[in-house]
Every structure is written in C-alpha cells, then in structure tokens.
Motif scaffolding. Structure first.
Motif, PDB file in Angstrom:
ATOM      1  N   TYR A 266     -24.246 -27.160  13.380  1.00  0.00           N
ATOM      2  CA  TYR A 266     -25.174 -26.224  12.769  1.00  0.00           C
ATOM      3  C   TYR A 266     -25.100 -26.456  11.269  1.00  0.00           C
ATOM      4  CZ  TYR A 266     -24.866 -23.985  17.332  1.00  0.00           C
ATOM      5  OH  TYR A 266     -24.883 -23.734  18.693  1.00  0.00           O
ATOM      6  N   ILE A 296     -18.827 -19.918  12.666  1.00  0.00           N
ATOM      7  CA  ILE A 296     -18.983 -19.351  14.000  1.00  0.00           C
ATOM      8  C   ILE A 296     -17.781 -18.481  14.318  1.00  0.00           C
ATOM      9  CG2 ILE A 296     -19.166 -19.858  16.469  1.00  0.00           C
ATOM     10  CD1 ILE A 296     -20.536 -22.482  15.709  1.00  0.00           C
ATOM     11  N   LEU A 301     -23.129 -16.976  15.302  1.00  0.00           N
ATOM     12  CA  LEU A 301     -23.287 -17.609  14.005  1.00  0.00           C
ATOM     13  C   LEU A 301     -23.204 -16.548  12.916  1.00  0.00           C
ATOM     14  CD1 LEU A 301     -26.275 -19.941  14.903  1.00  0.00           C
ATOM     15  CD2 LEU A 301     -24.010 -20.733  14.179  1.00  0.00           C
TER      16      LEU A 301
END
Length: 378
Positions: A266, A296, A301
């Motif tokens: 991410y 995370i 998230l």
C-alpha cells in the motif's frame, strides 16, 4: 378559424379559443396590445444539459459517500471525556511489517509479548501491557529498539547498531553508519550509507556481511516467506528484488511512503493511497492528495493527512476520522500492537505529546517526564 386572429408576436393564424401560439409558444393577451411572453425553461436544451450533468455528479458523489463514508470513531453512548481519559491495554505485539514501517519512519516504539518500549524526549521508557509500571531504561537518544531472550538491539544517534547482553551489559557495535535496520533474528537487513546506500544482510550466526544490490535504497521491508526485499530508490520508485538481488521489479513510481501486509503493498502517491500486488497490478484505495503516512493495525489501514488520522478497511471502505489536532499543530503516529502511538506538537510550545489511541477512538495520555525509578537499565 378567424382570419384576423393571429399571433401577436409571429403573426401565425390562431383558432378562436387558442390562447397560446402553436408556433412560437407566445401567450396571447386579447385585452392588451403588449406581448406577455411566458417561457417554458424546461424546453431549453441548455437547461436540460445542466440538469443532466448535475444529476450525474450527484449520483457519483452519493455513490462514493455510500462506499466511502467518513465518520468519527464510534463514541455513541460514551462520555467524550471518558474516551479521552480511558485506560488502555496493548493486547498484541506489533506485527513484523507494521514494525518495519515504524522503523522506516520514527522508530520510537517496540512491543514484545509483555512490554511496551517507547522513546520519549530522547529517553527510553518501558511500560507493561496495561501502560502501568512506567520505568526508565536508557537515558540517551536511540531508535530501532528490539530485544530477544538474551540481547537488546538498538540504533544510536550516530546510526551505529548495537547489541547489548542483558546479563553482562556488554555492549558491542555490530554495524556502523547504517539506516532502515530490519532485525529478523539471525539476519539483519540494512542500508549501508558508505556504499552507495545499498542493501546489505548481516548474519549474526556467521558474522558474514553480504551485499545484495548496488542502488540507493530507502525504507526497507523484508518478506522472508517469499524471499523478497522491498525498498524505494532515489527516483521514488518502489522496487522489489529477491534475497540474492535478482529479479528486480519496479512496482510503482512517484512514492516515498508505503507499507505491506504480507500480500499487498500500500503506497502513497500524489493522488492518494494505492494498492499493489507483487506483479505490479494496481488499484485505487483512497483518494486524497495530502496523505503523508500509511501503516496497518489490526487489519485496518491507518493514514495521516496533515492534522487528521483516518482508519479504513484494507479495501478503503468504512473510512473513519480517528484523531485530529488543531491547525496550529502537527502530528504523526506509529503502530504499537493493536493501538496507535500518536505524537503531537503545538507550534510555539516546543513540547511533544504522547497518546495511545485505539481504533475505537479511546485515548490515553502518556506523561513525558522521566520517572525517577530506575528500571531494567541497559
């Protein structure tokens, strides 16, 4: 039809009982000589075009908000002061990849099975999991702290990596002038500043120090299961290589911040938060061009966009505003177990505030003064 019955405006012939011209749509007024024109705006194509565009925008916004609602952390039925003065417990250890992301940024916290270590104002403090029994451990600036059954490990203010025997207190410098240290037990991965900022691996069992690549490498994350190393190069590309430095893949560009959950990366670019698999396939997660940090915690998230911290699912759904600070200050965070450590600073005051925050919004302030009790000093 009467011959003298004509439209006052265009002269079109009208029936006796016609009050509106079928040609120009002008309303007829038999009592006055002026034209009394009533326009039907819905017959105007420009009006229809504007209406359709607004309708499309409205539907799109409604769909986005339904899929990505932003709400405050659920505090219904709970006194707000109670949320701010809650007593919290760290229920889990910080996961490997969340800790790696911490170490690529601040590197001021570390959680093992029964203790929480936090660097506060250049002092290392240890708590139990209930954030009680606060004790002083070390009295100078350090980062990347870690421990195992026999040793403590830390990075000092000169970026030298130390190993300290818990019993004898013997302190050995294992590595000098290093960054982005990832201590995985017998193997320590790091960036060697004196050699083109390349990635190295130091084997504690053999003392072998092996060079892996020859490229400027920032923000390391190591996946032992897949035998992959992730880093960001000097061109802001997110790179993946194998443990022997082969199979180099440029997975993303225009980024300097990312995290990993063991399956997906991410990363943040100028559009927002993007999800990427190990083959370089991308999908948008959260649109925001002001994001600065992502990590995370507990399968959620956590992102930071200036003076606000948001949480959301790994798919970018159920977005919640978890923590805010007034505009005259700034904040950042790390993951500590299943909670966040939020550091805040108000301009002109010069002090840093430390708070542990749960994903439900409950908060516990940590005092930053140094306790007098000497704990397990290194």
């Amino acid at each position: 039809m009467e011959e003298n019955k004509r439209c006052k405006k265009c002269g079109a012939p009208l029936l006796v009982d016609e009050d509106r011209c079928p040609i120009c749509d002008t309303v007829q007024n038999n009592d006055h000589d002026q034209i009394n024109e009533e326009k039907n705006y819905w017959k105007n194509p420009i009006i229809w075009t504007v209406f359709v565009v607004l309708l499309i925008i409205s539907v799109a916004i409604n769909g986005y908000l339904n899929a990505n609602p932003i709400e405050l952390a659920d505090q219904q039925g709970v006194d707000e002061q109670a949320y701010e003065d809650a007593v919290l417990t760290i229920d889990e250890e910080t996961s490997q990849y969340a800790q790696a992301t911490n170490n690529n940024g601040l590197a001021v916290s570390y959680v093992n099975k029964d203790k929480v270590y936090i660097v506060m104002n250049q002092e290392l403090i240890v708590y139990d999991k209930q954030l009680n029994n606060r004790e002083h451990v070390y009295d100078f600036a350090l980062t990347d702290f870690k421990d195992d059954g026999k040793y403590y490990y830390y990075l000092d203010e000169n970026n030298d990596y130390h190993r300290v025997d818990k019993e004898s207190k013997n302190d050995d410098v294992l590595l000098t002038n290093v960054y982005y240290v990832q201590n995985l037990g017998e193997k320590i991965y790091y960036q060697k500043d004196s050699d083109n900022e390349s990635v190295y691996c130091f084997d504690l069992s053999t003392n072998e120090d092996k060079k892996i690549n020859d490229e400027v490498s920032y923000s390391l994350i190591i996946d032992e299961k897949r035998e992959r190393i992730f880093y960001i190069n000097e061109n802001s590309e997110l790179i993946s290589i194998t443990f022997d430095g082969s199979d180099r893949r440029a997975l993303a560009s225009n980024t300097n911040t990312y995290t990993y959950d063991g399956e997906y990366l991410y990363y943040i670019n100028d559009k927002g938060l993007i999800k990427c698999d190990l083959d370089g396939n991308h999908s948008d997660v959260y649109e925001n061009n002001n994001l600065q940090l992502v990590n995370i915690v507990d399968d959620h998230l956590v992102v930071h966009d200036g003076n606000v911290i948001y949480t959301m699912t790994l798919e970018g759904k159920k977005v919640k505003k978890l923590y805010t600070i007034e505009s005259i200050g700034k904040l950042t965070f790390e993951v500590v177990g299943d909670k966040l450590l939020v550091l805040t600073s108000i301009y002109q005051e010069g002090n840093i505030g430390y708070e542990v925050v749960g994903l439900d919004g409950k908060r516990q302030i940590l005092e930053s003064d140094i306790p007098e009790i000497a704990g397990e000093e290194i």
